[in-house]
Write an enzyme that holds these catalytic residues in place. Structure first.
Site, mmCIF file in Angstrom:
data_model
loop_
_atom_site.group_PDB
_atom_site.id
_atom_site.type_symbol
_atom_site.label_atom_id
_atom_site.label_comp_id
_atom_site.label_asym_id
_atom_site.label_seq_id
_atom_site.Cartn_x
_atom_site.Cartn_y
_atom_site.Cartn_z
ATOM 1 C CB CYS A 71 -40.998 34.651 -15.075
ATOM 2 S SG CYS A 71 -40.343 36.311 -14.704
ATOM 3 N NE ARG A 122 -44.433 32.242 -19.868
ATOM 4 C CZ ARG A 122 -45.700 32.252 -19.433
ATOM 5 N NH1 ARG A 122 -46.706 31.264 -19.921
ATOM 6 N NH2 ARG A 122 -46.344 32.731 -18.502
ATOM 7 C CD1 TRP A 164 -38.677 39.812 -20.447
ATOM 8 C CD2 TRP A 164 -40.037 41.213 -19.067
ATOM 9 N NE1 TRP A 164 -39.231 41.001 -21.014
ATOM 10 C CE2 TRP A 164 -39.694 41.903 -20.197
ATOM 11 C CE3 TRP A 164 -40.343 41.553 -17.888
ATOM 12 C CZ2 TRP A 164 -40.258 42.869 -20.113
ATOM 13 C CZ3 TRP A 164 -40.956 42.858 -17.819
ATOM 14 C CH2 TRP A 164 -40.782 43.305 -19.096
ATOM 15 C CG ASN A 222 -44.799 34.752 -14.268
ATOM 16 O OD1 ASN A 222 -44.566 35.824 -14.521
ATOM 17 N ND2 ASN A 222 -45.559 34.001 -15.029
ATOM 18 N N GLY A 223 -44.345 36.998 -11.714
ATOM 19 C CA GLY A 223 -45.260 37.942 -11.167
ATOM 20 C C GLY A 223 -44.571 39.145 -10.516
ATOM 21 C CD GLU A 262 -49.964 44.434 -35.551
ATOM 22 O OE1 GLU A 262 -50.034 45.385 -34.443
ATOM 23 O OE2 GLU A 262 -49.524 43.553 -35.675
ATOM 24 C CE LYS A 285 -46.266 42.554 -34.938
ATOM 25 N NZ LYS A 285 -47.497 42.459 -34.528
ATOM 26 C CD GLU A 316 -43.872 43.694 -31.888
ATOM 27 O OE1 GLU A 316 -43.847 43.578 -30.749
ATOM 28 O OE2 GLU A 316 -44.641 43.466 -32.764
ATOM 29 C CG HIS A 371 -52.688 68.575 -39.240
ATOM 30 N ND1 HIS A 371 -53.256 69.732 -39.447
ATOM 31 C CD2 HIS A 371 -53.272 67.771 -39.943
ATOM 32 C CE1 HIS A 371 -54.346 69.715 -40.058
ATOM 33 N NE2 HIS A 371 -54.405 68.396 -40.568
ATOM 34 C CE LYS A 401 -47.234 35.476 -28.426
ATOM 35 N NZ LYS A 401 -47.244 36.503 -29.741
#
Ligand code: F6R
Length: 607
Positions: free
Chosen positions: A2, A27, A74, A98-99, A479, A483, A486, A502, A602
Site C-alpha cells: 500500500c 509498489r 494491496w 499501510n500494514g 532467479e 523472473k 513473476e 532425480h 514491490k
C-alpha cells in the site's frame, strides 16, 4: 505494498494526490482512493483497479479542497472492492493505512459491544471507527488519533484527516515507513520520498513509534514514549527521486539497461580510485575473526545470498548458511557467538527480513545489511548498512538491484578471502580487473537483445519452462525461473543440473523449453551430459554460454545465446542479463503488465 500520501497544500489537493499515487504505483496495488476537506466537509472517491479508474471517476465527480489524503491498496483483509478501498471513513474521521492491525478482531468485538458496526472486511475500518468513537466521547481529533494509535497492535503507517480540520494531518509510523515533506507554506506526507519528489525535496523520515501532528506551518513529532522528538530535515537528491522511463517502454527495460552504470557506481563506492584495492567502509567485519556467516533474505535477494554462499565458501573458505527470511526465526536456529549475520534487501522494508534481523539482534556478533535504500528500517537497525547504489528500482521485478547486490556481496567475499589469507595478490588483481570490466562486458552482452526478443516470441507459447545451472549458475537458474514466472505468468522451475534425473526429468517433452545457464567452466562437460539427457527425451534446450561453450555443445541444441567471456566467478552477474531479458521479452510478447505484474507488490511489508 500500500502507498500513502497526504497533502496540506496551497492548491487543489486532488491532482497532487493522484500524481503522488502514480509515483507509488510501483509498489503494487489493486484499488485506490482519495479524501479531501472542502469548506470543512470531508468527502472521498475510491475505485477498484488501476489509478486511471480513480482519475476517470474524479473527472465526473471531482473533489475540491486543498487538504487531503490518498492511498493505493494491496489487498490483505478483504477483496479488492470499492468498499474495502481506502480512505476508510467513520463520521468525521478518514484514514489511510499501510500494514496490518493484528488485534483488529478484538477491537471489532469491543466496538460491537458499544453497538458500533463494521461495514467492510478490512482491519483499517476499525481504526476509523475507533477514532470516531473516541471523538464521540469528547476527544479532539489529535487526542482521538493518539488514543486510537495507542490501542493498535501490528505493523502500520497511518495518516488521518478530519472533517472541519483543513489544516491538520496526523501521521504515525510503526513497522511501515512514512515521511513528512516540507514545502513553502505546504506540508506533505508520503510512504517514501519518491512519492513526494515533485512537491518537495525536503524530507523528515519518521522513526519507529513516532506520531506526527502536521499543519501547514508546523510539524510536531512525539516518539514512542510520547516525548517530543527532533527529527532532521534531509534534502534528497533529485536523481534519487527521478521516476521516469527515460524513453524505454517499461521501467524494467530501463533498469536492465542501467546495469552497466549502476554496477560501475557500486564498484566506484567500494574500490580505490584506480580500482585496484578494496575500500569497504570501516565497520565491515574482520572476516578472519568470523566463524560463520548467516545470510538471510527473500525472493531475488535470497538468490543473491545463495550465490554469495558459493563465493564466501570457495574464495574465503568461510562456512555460510543461507535462509529464507520467512522461515528463519520460526525455526529458532541456534546462533553461535562467532556468527556474523548479513541481511540483503532492495527495499530495506521487507517485513520477514526485518523480523529475521531482529531475531539476530543480541544473538549474532554483528549485523550487516546490504540495501538499496539507506534510510530503510533494515539499514537503520543494522550495525552496518552497505548501500548497493542501484538508484530507485520501480519495476516490481528486481533487476539492477540483483546485479548490484551480487557486486557488493562479491566485494565482501573478496575482503573475506583477503582477511582469511585465501586469495593471492595476483588472483585478487585478476578478479578486480574482471569486475572493473563488467560494465563494458554488460554492454557487449546487451547486443544479444534482439536475438533474445526473437527467441522469447517462441517461449511465450510454452506452458512451462525449466532452468538448469550448476555451481554458481544454480542460484542464477533459480532467479531466471522466478523472473519468468513473476512477469510472464509462465510456470517455471529451476534445478541444479545434476538433480534433473532425480525427478524433474519426467516433465521433459517437446513442449518444455529448458534454459541452461552454463559458461564453459570446469563443470561444463557435466552440464553437456545433462543437456544430452534432456535432448534424448525430445526436450528443447536454450543454451546460454560463451563462444567456447556454444561450439562444444554442437548443433543439436534448439537455441543458443553467446555471451562474452568472463571469469567464472563473475559469471553469475553477467548471466543475470540474459535471464532478465528472456523474462522481459517473453512477458512483452504475452502482453502482460511487465512493471506491475498481477498480485505482486514491490515492498512486501506484511508477513
Ligand atoms: C522478485 C522480487 C522479490 C524481492 C523480494 C525481496 O523480482 O523483486 O522477490 O526480491 O520481495 O524484496 P527486498 O529485496 O526489497 O527485501
Amino acid at each position: 505494498m500500500c502507498g500513502i500520501v497526504g497533502v496540506l497544500g496551497d492548491h487543489e489537493a486532488a491532482p497532487l494526490l493522484v500524481e503522488a499515487l502514480k509515483r507509488l504505483e510501483y509498489r503494487g496495488y489493486d484499488s485506490a482512493g482519495i479524501a479531501t476537506i472542502n469548506d470543512g466537509r470531508l468527502d472521498r472517491r475510491r475505485a477498484v483497479g488501476k489509478l486511471v479508474n480513480l482519475a476517470d471517476l474524479l473527472v465526473h465527480h471531482p473533489l475540491a479542497g486543498k487538504a487531503g489524503i490518498g492511498h493505493t491498496r494491496w489487498a490483505t483483509h478483504g477483496a479488492p472492492t470499492e468498499a474495502n478501498a481506502h480512505p476508510h471513513r467513520s463520521g468525521p474521521v478518514a484514514v489511510v493505512h499501510n500494514g496490518i492491525i493484528e488485534n483488529f478482531r478484538a477491537l471489532r468485538a469491543e466496538l460491537a459491544s458499544h453497538g458500533i458496526a463494521h461495514e467492510t472486511e478490512t482491519d483499517t475500518e476499525t481504526v476509523a471507527l475507533l477514532a470516531h468513537h473516541f471523538m464521540q466521547q469528547g476527544m479532539g481529533p489529535v487526542e482521538a488519533a493518539r488514543a486510537t494509535i495507542a490501542r493498535l497492535e501490528g505493523a502500520y503507517a497511518l495518516c488521518f484527516l478530519f472533517e472541519g480540520e483543513a489544516d491538520l494531518l496526523v501521521a504515525a509510523r510503526r513497522g511501515s515507513p512514512l515521511a513528512v515533506g516540507h514545502g513553502d507554506g505546504e506540508m506533505f506526507v508520503g510512504s517514501d520520498a519518491i512519492a513526494l519528489a515533485p512537491m518537495t525535496d525536503r524530507i523528515t523520515y519518521l522513526e519507529e513509534g513516532d506520531i506526527a501532528v502536521v499543519t501547514r506551518d508546523s510539524l510536531v513529532i512525539t516518539d514512542v514514549n510520547g516525548h517530543l522528538a527532533n527529527r532532521p530535515i534531509k534534502t534528497i537528491e533529485i536523481e534519487a527521486a527521478r521516476v521516469d522511463k527515460a524513453g524505454h517502454r517499461h521501467f524494467m527495460a530501463k533498469e536492465i539497461a542501467e546495469q552497466p552504470s549502476v554496477i560501475g557506481a557500486a564498484l566506484g563506492h567500494y574500490l580505490s580510485s584506480d580500482g585496484t584495492c578494496l575500500t569497504l567502509p570501516e565497520g565491515v567485519p574482520d572476516f578472519a575473526k568470523v566463524e560463520r556467516l548467516t545470510l538471510v533474505a527473500c525472493g531475488t535477494a535470497y538468490y543473491a545470498c545463495l550465490t554469495a554462499k558459493y563465493w564466501f565458501e570457495q574464495l574465503a573458505r568461510l562456512p555460510v548458511e543461507v535462509d529464507i527470511a520467512s522461515e528463519f526465526r520460526y525455526r529458532e536456529p541456534p546462533v553461535s557467538p562467532g556468527t556474523t549475520a548479513l541481511f540483503v534487501s532492495q527495499s530495506g522494508e521487507t517485513a520477514d527480513t526485518l523480523a529475521a534481523l531482529r531475531y539476530m539482534q543480541g544473538r549474532a556478533a554483528k549485523i550487516v545489511s546490504v540495501v538499496n535504500v539507506p534510510e530503510s528500517s533494515i539499514a537503520r537497525e543494522s550495525d552496518l548498512a552497505l548501500s548497493i547504489h542501484a538508484g530507485a528500482e520501480i519495476g516490481v521485478a528486481s533487476t539492477k538491484a540483483f546485479t548490484c547486490q551480487l557486486t557488493v556481496l562479491l566485494l565482501l567475499a573478496l575482503k573475506a578471502a583477503q582477511d582469511r589469507g585465501h586469495v593471492g595478490a595476483e588472483r585478487l588483481a585478476d578478479l578486480l580487473s574482471g569486475l572493473r570490466a563488467l560494465p563494458a562486458t554488460f554492454n557487449t552482452a546487451m547486443e544479444r537483445n534482439e536475438q533474445i526478443r526473437a527467441i522469447a516470441r517462441q517461449l511465450a507459447t510454452a506452458p512451462s519452462a525449466l532452468f538448469l545451472g550448476r555451481g554458481l549458475m544454480y542460484p542464477l537458474a533459480l532467479e531466471g525461473a522466478l523472473k519468468l514466472k513473476e512477469i510472464s505468468y509462465i510456470h517455471a522451475e529451476a534445478y541444479a543440473s545434476g538433480e534433473l534425473k532425480h525427478g524433474p526429468i519426467a516433465l521433459i517433452d517437446e513442449t518444455m523449453p529448458v534454459v541452461v545457464m552454463a559458461p564453459c567452466d570446469a563443470l561444463f562437460d557435466k552440464t553437456v551430459s545433462n543437456m544430452q539427457e534432456v535432448m534424448a527425451r525430445g526436450g528443447r534446450i536454450l543454451l546460454v554460454s560463451d563462444a567456447r561453450g556454444v561450439t562444444q555443445a554442437g548443433d543439436c541444441v534448439w537455441q543458443t545465446i553467446t555471451l562474452p567471456d568472463t571469469d567464472p566467478i563473475l559469471a553469475p552477474i553477467l548471466y543475470a542479463l540474459p535471464a532478465q531479458l528472456i523474462a522481459y521479452h517473453t512477458a512483452v510478447a504475452k502482453g502482460t503488465d511487465v512493471d506491475q505484474p498481477r498480485n505482486l507488490a514491490k515492498s512486501v511489508t506484511v508477513e
